[in-house]
Design an enzyme around this catalytic site. Structure first.
Site, PDB file in Angstrom:
ATOM      1  N   LYS A   1     -22.834  70.225  -0.477  1.00 22.88           N
ATOM      2  CA  LYS A   1     -21.481  69.705  -0.262  1.00 22.88           C
ATOM      3  C   LYS A   1     -21.552  68.354   0.436  1.00 22.88           C
ATOM      4  CE  LYS A   1     -18.376  70.140   2.939  1.00 22.88           C
ATOM      5  NZ  LYS A   1     -17.664  68.836   2.811  1.00 22.88           N
TER       6      LYS A   1
ATOM      7  N   GLU B   1     -29.340  68.876  12.159  1.00 18.63           N
ATOM      8  CA  GLU B   1     -29.553  67.556  12.749  1.00 18.63           C
ATOM      9  C   GLU B   1     -28.191  67.044  13.181  1.00 18.63           C
ATOM     10  OE1 GLU B   1     -30.557  62.995  11.560  1.00 18.63           O
ATOM     11  OE2 GLU B   1     -31.597  64.543  10.391  1.00 18.63           O
TER      12      GLU B   1
ATOM     13  N   CYS C   1     -26.431  58.664  13.962  1.00 23.00           N
ATOM     14  CA  CYS C   1     -26.812  59.517  15.086  1.00 23.00           C
ATOM     15  C   CYS C   1     -27.984  58.934  15.855  1.00 23.00           C
ATOM     16  CB  CYS C   1     -27.155  60.913  14.582  1.00 23.00           C
ATOM     17  SG  CYS C   1     -28.443  60.945  13.323  1.00 23.00           S
TER      18      CYS C   1
ATOM     19  N   GLU D   1     -20.546  60.761  22.450  1.00 30.50           N
ATOM     20  CA  GLU D   1     -20.962  59.996  21.286  1.00 30.50           C
ATOM     21  C   GLU D   1     -19.756  59.307  20.650  1.00 30.50           C
ATOM     22  OE1 GLU D   1     -23.856  60.598  17.436  1.00 30.50           O
ATOM     23  OE2 GLU D   1     -22.484  62.235  17.930  1.00 30.50           O
TER      24      GLU D   1
END
Length: 444
Positions: free
Chosen positions: A130, A205, A239, A338
Site C-alpha cells: 500500500k 522504520e 526521517c 519531529e
C-alpha cells in the site's frame, strides 16, 4: 483487500518453490527495466511529492538497484550443520515466511517502497503493497513495470487507500504473515499493537530527531555543506534529517552565521527544474504543520534565524522558506518533536561529552552525524550515541549490506543483508540419525 491477499497467498507456493537462480533472473530483469524507466518514474514522483528532480533521479535509480542488491543477498544465503550430538546430523535451512503486508511512505515512495518489496520477495515471499494516498502514482507505475519485466501475477499486489482504512485492513488480515512499515512513529505504534494482538512479526522504520554534531576541529566547510544537506535535502521531509545541529561553542557564531546565509540563498522553485534545490512540501496540511513549529519554537524562547513564511514570487504551491532557529536548550519542544520539514534547530555545546548527552536526550534514535578531525572523538561519539547508524564526516549514505534501523521510538528491527534475511525467512532445523536407532519399545 481480500482479493489482493488471496492473490498473494495463491502465488506464494510457486514463487517460494522457484529456484533462487530463476527467481533472481526475474529480479535482475526488474532492476534493468526500472533503470531504463528511471527518468519516467522520477518525473511521476516529483509531480506528487514536490521533491526536486535532481534529488529524485538518484532515488529512482536506487529503487532499481534494491532488487539487484537483494537478489545477490538471497543467492549467498547458506544453511548450517551440526554433528556434535552423537549419531546425529542436524542441519538448518531457511524458508520463505509467507505473505507480507508492506506500507510505503509518502516522502520517498520509490526508494523506500522498493526496499520493502525487494527485501520481501527476494527470499521467496509474496506481498500486498500500500503506497501513501498522497503519492500513489510512481508506485503504481513501478509495480506495472515489474510485471512487464516478468514478475508472475500475484507476487506483488498493490492496493490504494487511506492508512486507517486500507492499512488497518492489511495489517489485521488473518492471512498476512508479517508486516513491513516505513512511516511515522504514531502510526507505527498502532501497527505494532495490531501485529502483537495477532502474533505477527513486524519491522518498523519510524521517525527521527537526529543530531548532527559539529566539533571545533572539524573541516568546517565540509561540515557546513553536510549540515545543510542533512536538513534541507528532500525538502527536509526525511526521517534521516539532521534536524538538531549541535555546534561547539567556540565556532558557533561563525558556523551558524554561515549556515543562515547559505540557507537564505537556497534556490526554491519548480521541482521539475534542474536548478531547484527545494520544492514545495507534499501537501497543505503538512506545510501548515511545519509552519506551526515556528510559533512553538518562539514560545519556548528559541530565536528565529531565517525563514518561516512563503517565499516571494510563489502564490501557488505549498512552498515555505527554509527555517532555522537557535534553541535555548535541548529541552525545547523544537528539539524533541519531529517536524519533518526544512526546519533546522541549533543547540550549542561545550565539550564532546555534552554533545553525546544532548544527542541521546531524545525519544528517537535513528541516525547521528558527527563532524570532527579527531579519530578519538569520532570513536567516542560512535560508542556513546544511542542511534542505529552513525555517519562520521559524511552526509547520509546507505550501505545496503549493513543493518539499518533505529533505537527507541525510531523503530523495531533492521533492514540489510542478514537482517532482512532473518526477518523474511523462517529457520527450520532437521535432525537425522546417522545409524538406525535402538529405541525403547513401549508396550512390549
Amino acid at each position: 483487500m481480500g482479493d489482493a491477499v488471496a492473490a498473494a497467498r495463491g502465488a506464494f507456493p510457486a514463487w517460494a518453490g522457484m529456484g533462487t537462480d530463476r527467481r533472481n533472473d526475474i529480479l535482475y530483469a526488474i532492476c534493468d527495466t526500472l533503470t531504463a524507466h528511471a527518468d519516467e518514474l522520477a518525473e511521476m514522483e516529483v509531480r506528487t511529492t514536490g521533491l526536486p528532480i535532481s534529488g529524485v533521479r538518484p532515488l529512482a535509480r536506487r529503487a532499481a538497484h534494491n532488487f539487484r542488491a537483494f537478489a545477490e543477498v538471497a543467492s549467498t544465503l547458506s544453511g548450517e550443520s551440526y554433528s556434535q550430538a552423537e549419531n546425529y546430523m542436524t542441519y538448518v535451512t531457511r524458508e520463505p515466511k509467507g505473505v507480507g503486508a508492506l506500507i510505503a511512505p509518502w516522502n520517498a515512495p520509490l526508494a523506500l517502497g522498493s526496499m520493502r518489496i525487494a527485501t520481501c520477495i527476494a527470499f521467496g515471499n509474496t506481498c500486498v503493497l500500500k503506497p501513501s494516498e498522497y503519492t500513489p502514482l510512481s508506485m503504481f507505475r513501478m509495480v506495472e513495470l515489474m510485471h512487464e519485466a516478468g514478475l508472475p501475477d500475484g507476487v506483488v499486489n498493490l492496493v490504494n487507500g487511506r492508512g486507517h482504512v486500507s492499512g488497518e485492513a492489511m495489517v489485521s488480515h488473518p492471512d498476512i504473515d508479517m508486516i513491513g512499515f516505513t512511516g511515522g512513529s504514531e502510526t507505527g505504534r498502532r501497527i505494532m499493537a495490531t501485529a502483537g494482538a495477532n502474533l505477527k512479526p513486524a519491522i518498523l522504520e519510524l521517525g527521527g530527531k537526529s543530531a548532527a554534531i559539529v566539533c571545533a576541529d572539524a573541516d568546517l566547510d565540509q561540515a557546513l555543506d553536510g549540515a545543510l544537506l542533512g536538513i534541507y535535502s528532500n525538502n527536509g521531509q526525511q526521517c534521516l534529517a539532521g534536524s538538531r545541529i549541535l555546534v561547539q561553542r567556540s565556532i558557533a557564531d561563525r558556523f551558524i552565521a554561515d549556515f543562515v546565509a547559505r540557507a537564505k540563498a537556497i534556490r526554491i522553485g519548480d521541482p521539475m527544474a534542474a536548478s531547484t534545490q527545494i520544492g514545495p512540501l507534499a501537501f497543505a496540511a503538512h506545510r501548515d504543520r511545519v509552519l506551526s513549529f515556528v510559533d512553538v519554537a518562539t514560545q519556548d524562547g528559541a530565536e528565529l534565524l531565517t525563514g518561516g513564511g512563503r517565499p516571494d514570487g510563489f502564490d501557488k504551491g505549498f512552498y515555505i522558506d527554509p527555517i532555522a532557529v537557535l534553541a535555548p536548550s535541548n529541552a525545547a519542544r523544537i528539539c524533541q518533536e519531529e517536524v519533518f520539514g526544512p526546519f533546522a534547530t541549533f543547540v550549542i555545546f561545550d565539550e564532546v561529552e555534552d554533545a553525546i548527552r544532548i544527542a541521546n536526550d531524545s525519544a528517537f534514535g535513528l541516525v547521528a552525524y558527527v563532524w570532527t578531525g579527531s579519530v578519538t572523538t569520532a570513536m567516542r561519539c560512535s560508542k556513546g550515541i544511542r542511534a542505529g547508524t552513525i555517519w562520521i564526516n559524511t552526509p547520509m549514505m546507505r550501505e545496503l549490506r549493513a543493518p539499518f534501523g533505529g533505537f527507541r521510538e525510531s523503530g523495531i528491527g533492521r533492514d540489510g543483508a542478514r537482517s532482512s534475511a532473518d526477518f523474511f525467512t523462517e529457520m527450520k532445523t532437521t535432525s537425522i540419525p546417522i545409524e538406525p536407532l535402538k529405541l525403547n519399545r513401549l508396550g512390549v
